[in-house]
Design a protein around this motif. Structure first.
Motif, PDB file in Angstrom:
ATOM      1  N   LEU A   7       0.844  -1.191   0.000  1.00  0.00           N
ATOM      2  CA  LEU A   7       0.000   0.000   0.000  1.00  0.00           C
ATOM      3  C   LEU A   7       0.882   1.245   0.000  1.00  0.00           C
ATOM      4  N   SER A   9       0.515   5.430  -0.002  1.00  0.00           N
ATOM      5  CA  SER A   9      -0.530   6.436   0.189  1.00  0.00           C
ATOM      6  C   SER A   9      -0.029   7.852  -0.054  1.00  0.00           C
ATOM      7  N   ILE A  11      -0.792  11.606   1.251  1.00  0.00           N
ATOM      8  CA  ILE A  11      -1.407  12.200   2.428  1.00  0.00           C
ATOM      9  C   ILE A  11      -0.978  13.657   2.551  1.00  0.00           C
ATOM     10  N   ALA A  23      -1.139  10.482  -7.177  1.00  0.00           N
ATOM     11  CA  ALA A  23      -1.636   9.107  -6.975  1.00  0.00           C
ATOM     12  C   ALA A  23      -2.024   8.494  -8.324  1.00  0.00           C
ATOM     13  N   ALA A  88      -3.345   4.630  -2.467  1.00  0.00           N
ATOM     14  CA  ALA A  88      -4.450   5.264  -1.749  1.00  0.00           C
ATOM     15  C   ALA A  88      -4.365   6.779  -1.860  1.00  0.00           C
ATOM     16  N   ASP A  89      -5.447   7.368  -2.348  1.00  0.00           N
ATOM     17  CA  ASP A  89      -5.574   8.824  -2.370  1.00  0.00           C
ATOM     18  C   ASP A  89      -6.468   9.208  -1.196  1.00  0.00           C
ATOM     19  N   THR A  90      -5.999  10.134  -0.361  1.00  0.00           N
ATOM     20  CA  THR A  90      -6.774  10.473   0.843  1.00  0.00           C
ATOM     21  C   THR A  90      -7.273  11.920   0.796  1.00  0.00           C
ATOM     22  N   THR A  98      -6.997   8.682   7.727  1.00  0.00           N
ATOM     23  CA  THR A  98      -5.746   8.971   7.014  1.00  0.00           C
ATOM     24  C   THR A  98      -4.562   8.415   7.792  1.00  0.00           C
ATOM     25  N   VAL A 101      -4.440   4.717   7.364  1.00  0.00           N
ATOM     26  CA  VAL A 101      -3.934   4.377   6.025  1.00  0.00           C
ATOM     27  C   VAL A 101      -2.406   4.510   6.018  1.00  0.00           C
ATOM     28  N   SER A 105       0.655   1.630   5.286  1.00  0.00           N
ATOM     29  CA  SER A 105       1.360   1.829   4.021  1.00  0.00           C
ATOM     30  C   SER A 105       2.825   1.442   4.138  1.00  0.00           C
ATOM     31  N   VAL A 108       4.655   6.384   2.301  1.00  0.00           N
ATOM     32  CA  VAL A 108       3.691   7.478   2.465  1.00  0.00           C
ATOM     33  C   VAL A 108       4.272   8.722   1.796  1.00  0.00           C
TER      34      VAL A 108
END
Ligand SMILES: Nc1ncnc2c1ncn2[C@@H]1O[C@H](COP(=O)(O)OP(=O)(O)OP(=O)(O)O)[C@@H](O)[C@H]1O
Ligand SMILES: [Mg+2]
Length: 216
Positions: A7, A9, A11, A23, A88-90, A98, A101, A105, A108
């Motif tokens: 994962l 992400s 953020i 992303a 992952a787009d937050t 967040t 996530v 991850s 990040v």
């Protein structure tokens, strides 16, 4: 080699810093290299990636990207087996979800502008995330940068002083890139060689970080 959930992400504490655009770029870049990619949109208020993908599908932009909306990690875990990279787009706000996530991850990314106004909250968030176990995963990305080398160098120095890794490549702000996004692209598909190069360089830098990181 069997690996865990990979994962990655995006953020940020501030809105509009380029999380969704980066992303999408990483997702398309990885899909082009043959990876099975899921782009997970955690921004349920805006659904930026989902909307973008609708345009992408309408215009038949290749490769097709699997984009889905998620409101929890629990749901994401159920589908993880089918993918070798989940991006992952937050939301533009570092809330509890967040943080969760980020914790799960392997990398990040924290996109930020070069101004003190942007760097201050980004570095404060990086420190908070580091305390919550994200240390070593955090990578800052200078995003939507202008043409001043001095501002870019100054920002890189500030980040390095605080001890956080930062990508050497920057995501330059270009009107042409915005048009690419508006038509379902990420920059890699551009017919303009100059824009394509900006996207390719950033994609390569992110891919190197994702696939060469010891934890990933
Ligand atoms: N390199 C770039 N050049 C030009 N425009 C850009 C670039 N990167 C992003 N943008 C534009 O800037 C705006 C914000 O970008 P983006 O949606 O990626 O940020 P975000 O951090 O996801 O925002 P939010 O916090 O609202 O989710 C969008 O309109 C996007 O099209
Ligand atoms: Mg966004």
């Amino acid at each position: 080699m069997k690996h865990e959930l990979k994962l990655v992400s995006f953020i940020g504490q501030k809105g509009g810093v380029g999380k969704s655009s980066l992303a999408r770029l990483l997702s398309v870049g990885a899909a082009r290299k043959g990876h099975k990619v899921l782009l997970a949109d955690f921004d349920l208020d805006q659904l930026t990636c989902l909307e973008w993908n609708a345009t992408r599908l309408r215009r038949s932009v290749e490769p097709e990207i699997d984009v889905r909306a998620f409101k929890s990690l629990k749901k994401l875990r159920k589908t993880e087996g089918n993918f070798d990279l989940i991006v992952a787009d937050t939301r533009g706000l570092a809330d509890e979800l967040t943080k969760d996530v980020a914790e799960e991850s392997s990398v990040v990314f924290l996109p930020t502008g070069t101004s003190a106004d942007d760097l201050r909250p980004t570095l404060a968030l990086a420190q908070r995330l580091a305390k919550h176990g994200a240390e070593g995963k955090i990578t800052i990305v200078l995003s939507k940068t202008g043409r001043s080398e001095r501002q870019i160098t100054g920002a890189l120095e500030k980040i390095e002083t605080q001890g956080f890794p930062v990508l050497a490549e920057t995501w330059g702000l270009r009107d042409g890139l915005q048009s690419e996004f508006d038509s379902g692209g990420v920059g890699l598909e551009s017919s303009n060689r100059y824009l394509r190069e900006i996207a390719e360089q950033m994609e390569r830098a992110m891919m190197a970080r994702v696939f060469n990181s010891g934890r990933a």
